[in-house]
Design a protein around this motif. Structure first.
Motif, PDB file in Angstrom:
ATOM      1  N   GLY A  91       0.801  -1.221   0.000  1.00 46.93           N
ATOM      2  CA  GLY A  91       0.000   0.000   0.000  1.00 46.93           C
ATOM      3  C   GLY A  91       0.828   1.263   0.000  1.00 46.93           C
ATOM      4  N   ALA A  92       2.149   1.131  -0.083  1.00 49.41           N
ATOM      5  CA  ALA A  92       3.018   2.311  -0.100  1.00 49.41           C
ATOM      6  C   ALA A  92       2.671   3.210  -1.284  1.00 49.41           C
ATOM      7  CB  ALA A  92       4.481   1.886  -0.171  1.00 49.41           C
ATOM      8  N   ILE A  93       3.001   4.487  -1.158  1.00 52.33           N
ATOM      9  CA  ILE A  93       2.622   5.469  -2.163  1.00 52.33           C
ATOM     10  C   ILE A  93       3.585   5.410  -3.345  1.00 52.33           C
ATOM     11  CG2 ILE A  93       2.310   7.937  -2.590  1.00 52.33           C
ATOM     12  CD1 ILE A  93       1.646   8.197   0.406  1.00 52.33           C
ATOM     13  N   GLY A  94       3.044   5.159  -4.518  1.00 54.47           N
ATOM     14  CA  GLY A  94       3.867   5.075  -5.718  1.00 54.47           C
ATOM     15  C   GLY A  94       3.105   4.367  -6.817  1.00 54.47           C
ATOM     16  N   GLY A  95       3.505   4.618  -8.069  1.00 51.80           N
ATOM     17  CA  GLY A  95       2.836   4.018  -9.213  1.00 51.80           C
ATOM     18  C   GLY A  95       3.537   2.767  -9.701  1.00 51.80           C
ATOM     19  N   ILE A  96       2.967   2.155 -10.734  1.00 52.07           N
ATOM     20  CA  ILE A  96       3.528   0.903 -11.259  1.00 52.07           C
ATOM     21  C   ILE A  96       3.915   1.003 -12.725  1.00 52.07           C
ATOM     22  CG2 ILE A  96       2.262  -0.526  -9.598  1.00 52.07           C
ATOM     23  CD1 ILE A  96       0.374  -1.231 -12.006  1.00 52.07           C
ATOM     24  N   PHE A  97       3.701   2.160 -13.364  1.00 50.69           N
ATOM     25  CA  PHE A  97       3.987   2.247 -14.795  1.00 50.69           C
ATOM     26  C   PHE A  97       5.453   1.970 -15.110  1.00 50.69           C
ATOM     27  CE2 PHE A  97       0.306   5.115 -16.470  1.00 50.69           C
ATOM     28  CZ  PHE A  97      -0.596   4.194 -15.986  1.00 50.69           C
ATOM     29  N   VAL A  98       6.364   2.668 -14.432  1.00 50.45           N
ATOM     30  CA  VAL A  98       7.786   2.466 -14.715  1.00 50.45           C
ATOM     31  C   VAL A  98       8.244   1.064 -14.319  1.00 50.45           C
ATOM     32  CG1 VAL A  98      10.127   3.275 -14.259  1.00 50.45           C
ATOM     33  CG2 VAL A  98       8.299   4.926 -14.605  1.00 50.45           C
ATOM     34  N   PRO A  99       7.853   0.535 -13.134  1.00 51.79           N
ATOM     35  CA  PRO A  99       8.233  -0.849 -12.831  1.00 51.79           C
ATOM     36  C   PRO A  99       7.733  -1.854 -13.858  1.00 51.79           C
ATOM     37  CG  PRO A  99       7.528   0.244 -10.827  1.00 51.79           C
ATOM     38  CD  PRO A  99       7.229   1.188 -11.960  1.00 51.79           C
ATOM     39  N   LEU A 100       6.496  -1.690 -14.349  1.00 50.66           N
ATOM     40  CA  LEU A 100       6.000  -2.665 -15.326  1.00 50.66           C
ATOM     41  C   LEU A 100       6.709  -2.499 -16.668  1.00 50.66           C
ATOM     42  CD1 LEU A 100       3.752  -1.561 -17.662  1.00 50.66           C
ATOM     43  CD2 LEU A 100       2.418  -1.190 -15.617  1.00 50.66           C
ATOM     44  N   LEU A 101       7.072  -1.263 -17.035  1.00 51.12           N
ATOM     45  CA  LEU A 101       7.859  -1.064 -18.254  1.00 51.12           C
ATOM     46  C   LEU A 101       9.231  -1.723 -18.116  1.00 51.12           C
ATOM     47  CD1 LEU A 101       7.049   2.676 -19.097  1.00 51.12           C
ATOM     48  CD2 LEU A 101       6.288   0.661 -20.361  1.00 51.12           C
ATOM     49  N   ALA A 102       9.813  -1.623 -16.904  1.00 50.60           N
ATOM     50  CA  ALA A 102      11.115  -2.247 -16.666  1.00 50.60           C
ATOM     51  C   ALA A 102      11.016  -3.772 -16.746  1.00 50.60           C
ATOM     52  CB  ALA A 102      11.653  -1.819 -15.300  1.00 50.60           C
ATOM     53  N   CYS A 103       9.951  -4.342 -16.178  1.00 49.04           N
ATOM     54  CA  CYS A 103       9.765  -5.796 -16.253  1.00 49.04           C
ATOM     55  C   CYS A 103       9.520  -6.230 -17.691  1.00 49.04           C
ATOM     56  CB  CYS A 103       8.604  -6.228 -15.357  1.00 49.04           C
ATOM     57  SG  CYS A 103       8.956  -6.124 -13.586  1.00 49.04           S
ATOM     58  N   GLY A 104       8.766  -5.420 -18.449  1.00 47.71           N
ATOM     59  CA  GLY A 104       8.568  -5.729 -19.861  1.00 47.71           C
ATOM     60  C   GLY A 104       9.872  -5.672 -20.645  1.00 47.71           C
ATOM     61  N   ALA A 105      10.723  -4.690 -20.310  1.00 44.16           N
ATOM     62  CA  ALA A 105      12.030  -4.585 -20.965  1.00 44.16           C
ATOM     63  C   ALA A 105      12.887  -5.801 -20.651  1.00 44.16           C
ATOM     64  CB  ALA A 105      12.734  -3.307 -20.517  1.00 44.16           C
ATOM     65  N   ALA A 106      12.881  -6.225 -19.382  1.00 43.49           N
ATOM     66  CA  ALA A 106      13.649  -7.415 -18.990  1.00 43.49           C
ATOM     67  C   ALA A 106      13.099  -8.666 -19.661  1.00 43.49           C
ATOM     68  CB  ALA A 106      13.632  -7.560 -17.473  1.00 43.49           C
ATOM     69  N   GLY A 107      11.755  -8.761 -19.753  1.00 45.71           N
ATOM     70  CA  GLY A 107      11.152  -9.904 -20.444  1.00 45.71           C
ATOM     71  C   GLY A 107      11.521  -9.936 -21.914  1.00 45.71           C
ATOM     72  N   GLY A 108      11.515  -8.759 -22.544  1.00 43.55           N
ATOM     73  CA  GLY A 108      11.921  -8.681 -23.947  1.00 43.55           C
ATOM     74  C   GLY A 108      13.374  -9.061 -24.139  1.00 43.55           C
ATOM     75  N   ALA A 109      14.227  -8.662 -23.187  1.00 45.76           N
ATOM     76  CA  ALA A 109      15.647  -9.005 -23.272  1.00 45.76           C
ATOM     77  C   ALA A 109      15.866 -10.503 -23.123  1.00 45.76           C
ATOM     78  CB  ALA A 109      16.422  -8.238 -22.199  1.00 45.76           C
ATOM     79  N   VAL A 110      15.123 -11.137 -22.207  1.00 48.32           N
ATOM     80  CA  VAL A 110      15.234 -12.592 -22.017  1.00 48.32           C
ATOM     81  C   VAL A 110      14.833 -13.321 -23.299  1.00 48.32           C
ATOM     82  CG1 VAL A 110      14.220 -14.570 -20.814  1.00 48.32           C
ATOM     83  CG2 VAL A 110      14.915 -12.549 -19.517  1.00 48.32           C
ATOM     84  N   TYR A 111      13.683 -12.925 -23.864  1.00 49.13           N
ATOM     85  CA  TYR A 111      13.180 -13.561 -25.083  1.00 49.13           C
ATOM     86  C   TYR A 111      14.181 -13.385 -26.234  1.00 49.13           C
ATOM     87  CZ  TYR A 111       9.834 -14.606 -28.869  1.00 49.13           C
ATOM     88  OH  TYR A 111       9.194 -15.137 -29.951  1.00 49.13           O
ATOM     89  N   ALA A 112      14.703 -12.164 -26.383  1.00 48.14           N
ATOM     90  CA  ALA A 112      15.657 -11.897 -27.463  1.00 48.14           C
ATOM     91  C   ALA A 112      16.948 -12.672 -27.263  1.00 48.14           C
ATOM     92  CB  ALA A 112      15.950 -10.395 -27.519  1.00 48.14           C
ATOM     93  N   LYS A 113      17.386 -12.802 -26.010  1.00 51.74           N
ATOM     94  CA  LYS A 113      18.637 -13.513 -25.730  1.00 51.74           C
ATOM     95  C   LYS A 113      18.537 -14.969 -26.161  1.00 51.74           C
ATOM     96  CE  LYS A 113      22.693 -12.705 -23.783  1.00 51.74           C
ATOM     97  NZ  LYS A 113      23.530 -11.533 -24.127  1.00 51.74           N
ATOM     98  N   VAL A 114      17.384 -15.570 -25.915  1.00 52.88           N
ATOM     99  CA  VAL A 114      17.178 -16.964 -26.321  1.00 52.88           C
ATOM    100  C   VAL A 114      17.208 -17.082 -27.840  1.00 52.88           C
ATOM    101  CG1 VAL A 114      15.528 -18.875 -26.328  1.00 52.88           C
ATOM    102  CG2 VAL A 114      15.899 -17.552 -24.237  1.00 52.88           C
ATOM    103  N   LEU A 115      16.524 -16.163 -28.542  1.00 49.38           N
ATOM    104  CA  LEU A 115      16.506 -16.207 -30.002  1.00 49.38           C
ATOM    105  C   LEU A 115      17.900 -15.983 -30.592  1.00 49.38           C
ATOM    106  CD1 LEU A 115      13.237 -14.277 -30.995  1.00 49.38           C
ATOM    107  CD2 LEU A 115      13.604 -16.743 -30.837  1.00 49.38           C
ATOM    108  N   VAL A 116      18.664 -15.069 -29.997  1.00 47.00           N
ATOM    109  CA  VAL A 116      20.033 -14.832 -30.467  1.00 47.00           C
ATOM    110  C   VAL A 116      20.886 -16.074 -30.267  1.00 47.00           C
ATOM    111  CG1 VAL A 116      22.152 -13.523 -30.024  1.00 47.00           C
ATOM    112  CG2 VAL A 116      19.948 -12.334 -30.148  1.00 47.00           C
ATOM    113  N   HIS A 117      20.726 -16.718 -29.101  1.00 50.92           N
ATOM    114  CA  HIS A 117      21.494 -17.935 -28.802  1.00 50.92           C
ATOM    115  C   HIS A 117      21.174 -19.053 -29.787  1.00 50.92           C
ATOM    116  CE1 HIS A 117      23.634 -20.917 -26.419  1.00 50.92           C
ATOM    117  NE2 HIS A 117      22.556 -21.699 -26.488  1.00 50.92           N
ATOM    118  N   LEU A 118      19.901 -19.133 -30.211  1.00 48.50           N
ATOM    119  CA  LEU A 118      19.488 -20.182 -31.159  1.00 48.50           C
ATOM    120  C   LEU A 118      19.779 -19.805 -32.605  1.00 48.50           C
ATOM    121  CD1 LEU A 118      16.056 -21.184 -29.557  1.00 48.50           C
ATOM    122  CD2 LEU A 118      18.232 -22.409 -29.392  1.00 48.50           C
ATOM    123  N   GLY A 119      20.243 -18.581 -32.813  1.00 53.56           N
ATOM    124  CA  GLY A 119      20.584 -18.153 -34.163  1.00 53.56           C
ATOM    125  C   GLY A 119      19.427 -17.633 -34.980  1.00 53.56           C
TER     126      GLY A 119
END
Length: 523
Positions: free
Chosen positions: A329-357
């Motif tokens: 319940g602490a005061i603060g929003g979630i837009f930037v944290p969710l964008l950061a998690c989406g960025a990390a998720g995109g990086a994970v997905y891309a890393k796997v595709l790069v590894h597989l060629g």
């Protein structure tokens, strides 16, 4: 006769006050822009102070650590105290604004605005996994709410001023005026009227103009993909949208799980924020990328190459720490944290595709960008806002086509698995709480005629029917109908088409209940 006299007075005022309301929205945006400028600068000062103290805490060892933890625990206790006394300032604030529009919640701007400001600066500045955009939106709404209390206002005028303030808050904190307009219309209202659009545009422009004058303009994330995503590899974006939709669903479930855990462990509300504040120290010292809102993490992901295991660890810790922070319940929003998690998720997905060629390494930044949009779409269920806010905050307009496909896939995946909009779930929690009961009792009952301007939805019960064929609530009259650019006085034989806007004058002891009945017919 007295009731009809008041109705005529309201209707006449509506015609006379349109231009004045747009001007008031502009002033609301300017004031909000100044307020958010101070808010952003205050958060930066606290963040810089923490960054300077971290090496000192490490050097002083046990004593320095204990002293820092004690201070953080006291700050957490203070935050717990103010959100217990004033529950309307909890979290980001978007859900509370929607409750105000439903006339089921009520703001007290003179008291709640400074507490929201202080609580947001402390929570975000000291390293909780929360963003400044939610508080900025609510702070702007408080400014609009304070402005609408000057004089006698109709419901439509109050909504326009509060929405203008909310849009100005988002515009000022993200340097994203167009995204703020889309957010206000897609997430806060889900409909468009000429008057509302004009007020939102005025507020959004003024908020961005003021903040940019002091803090500079341009994309806040400032990363630009160097290569265009190839059309031949668009199929991989379908998989990305599905994967990040699951990440976004996990993001929400992390928050709800920790909410339930706090309750299961019988931790009082006043003590819950102490936990994330205390945890912010070890995370800030040894796992910096998961600390704070997430803008630093997004920047690091676009500038550095991380091993897959490190990316997975960053994503998991960020999801958990966001759940602990927001769930308290602490005061603060979630837009930037969710964008950061989406960025990390995109990086994970891309890393796997790069590894597989299957993907070139230079496409990593594009996948991070698309992941941000997909996660926002899943959590907020506002794909248009997701697309615009990612483009405007990153400056990556050439990637629009790939971003649209990824957000569409994420939206369909979220709908398929039944992942609801986060703000709507929070609003349901608020309305089920004791605070909602007291707010309804103290503020929800207003007598006197109220003027509403409501759109007819595509599948609304009133759509494609004559006015006389609809069972309208007692004490309400349809005094006008807007079809396109034309406004006319209807009669019982007038057919209501999707997209029409009704001008309704209603009077009841419980305006929130009456508004609920009317919107059930028009939505």
């Amino acid at each position: 006769m007295d009731s009809y006299s008041k109705t005529g007075s309201f209707f006449k005022k509506r015609q006379e006050n349109k231009w004045l309301l747009v001007f008031e929205s502009l002033l609301t945006g300017l004031i909000t822009g100044l307020l958010i400028t101070v808010f952003r600068l205050s958060i930066t000062q606290v963040k810089n102070g923490c960054a300077a103290l971290y090496p000192l805490i490490k050097n002083t060892g046990f004593i320095g650590g204990c002293l820092a933890l004690t201070v953080l625990a006291l700050v957490g206790l203070f935050i717990g105290f103010i959100i217990t006394k004033h529950p309307m300032i909890k979290g980001g604030g978007v859900a509370q604004i929607e409750g105000v529009f439903m006339q089921k919640l009520q703001f007290s701007p003179m008291l709640e605005l400074p507490l929201k400001f202080i609580g947001g600066v402390l929570g975000i500045g000291l390293g909780l996994s929360m963003g400044r955009e939610g508080p900025s939106v609510q702070l702007g709404a408080y400014v609009g709410d304070a402005a609408e209390r000057i004089g006698e206002r109709s419901f439509t005028e109050r909504v326009c001023l509060i929405t203008a303030g909310a849009a100005a808050g988002l515009s000022a904190t993200f340097n994203a005026p167009f995204a703020a307009i889309v957010f206000a219309l897609e997430d806060l209202h889900k409909h468009l009227s000429p008057l509302l659009l004009a007020c939102v545009m005025a507020g959004s422009f003024a908020g961005d103009f003021t903040a940019s004058a002091f803090l500079g303009s341009g994309p806040i994330f400032r990363f630009f993909p160097t290569v265009t995503y190839p059309l031949a590899q668009f199929a991989w974006l379908v998989g990305l949208g599905m994967f990040v939709a699951l990440v976004g669903h996990g993001f929400k479930q992390s928050i709800y799980s920790f909410q339930r855990l706090y309750t299961l462990l019988h931790i009082p509300q006043i003590l819950r924020p102490v936990i994330p504040f205390v945890l912010s120290l070890p995370i800030g010292l040894w796992y910096t990328y998961a600390s704070g809102g997430g803008s630093g993490l997004i920047k690091a992901l676009t500038e550095n190459s991380f091993p897959l295991t490190s990316l997975l660890m960053i994503l998991v810790v960020k999801l958990l720490f966001t759940g602990i922070s927001a769930g308290s319940g602490a005061i603060g929003g979630i837009f930037v944290p969710l964008l950061a998690c989406g960025a990390a998720g995109g990086a994970v997905y891309a890393k796997v595709l790069v590894h597989l060629g299957f993907l070139q390494p230079d496409q990593m930044t594009n996948m991070i960008l698309f992941g941000m949009g997909a996660c926002f779409t899943t959590v907020i269920k506002a794909p248009m806002t997701a697309i615009v806010i990612v483009l405007e905050t990153s400056g990556a307009l050439p990637q629009l086509s790939g971003l649209v496909l990824t957000c569409l896939t994420a939206y369909l995946t979220a709908s398929f698995i039944g992942s609801q909009a986060h703000d709507h779930i929070l609003l349901e929690q608020i309305l089920e709480s004791e605070h909602y009961i007291s707010a309804q009792t103290e503020h929800g009952k207003k007598s006197g005629p109220q003027l509403y301007e409501l759109p007819i939805g595509l599948e609304a019960p009133a759509a494609l029917k004559k006015i006389c064929e609809i069972d309208w609530p007692n004490k309400c009259r349809i005094v006008g109908i807007i079809h396109g650019e034309k406004e006319a006085i209807p009669d019982g034989t007038t057919v209501l088409y999707p997209g029409d806007k009704l001008i309704i004058v209603a009077e009841d002891d419980d305006t929130g209940r009456l508004l609920g009945k009317i919107t059930a017919l028009t939505t």
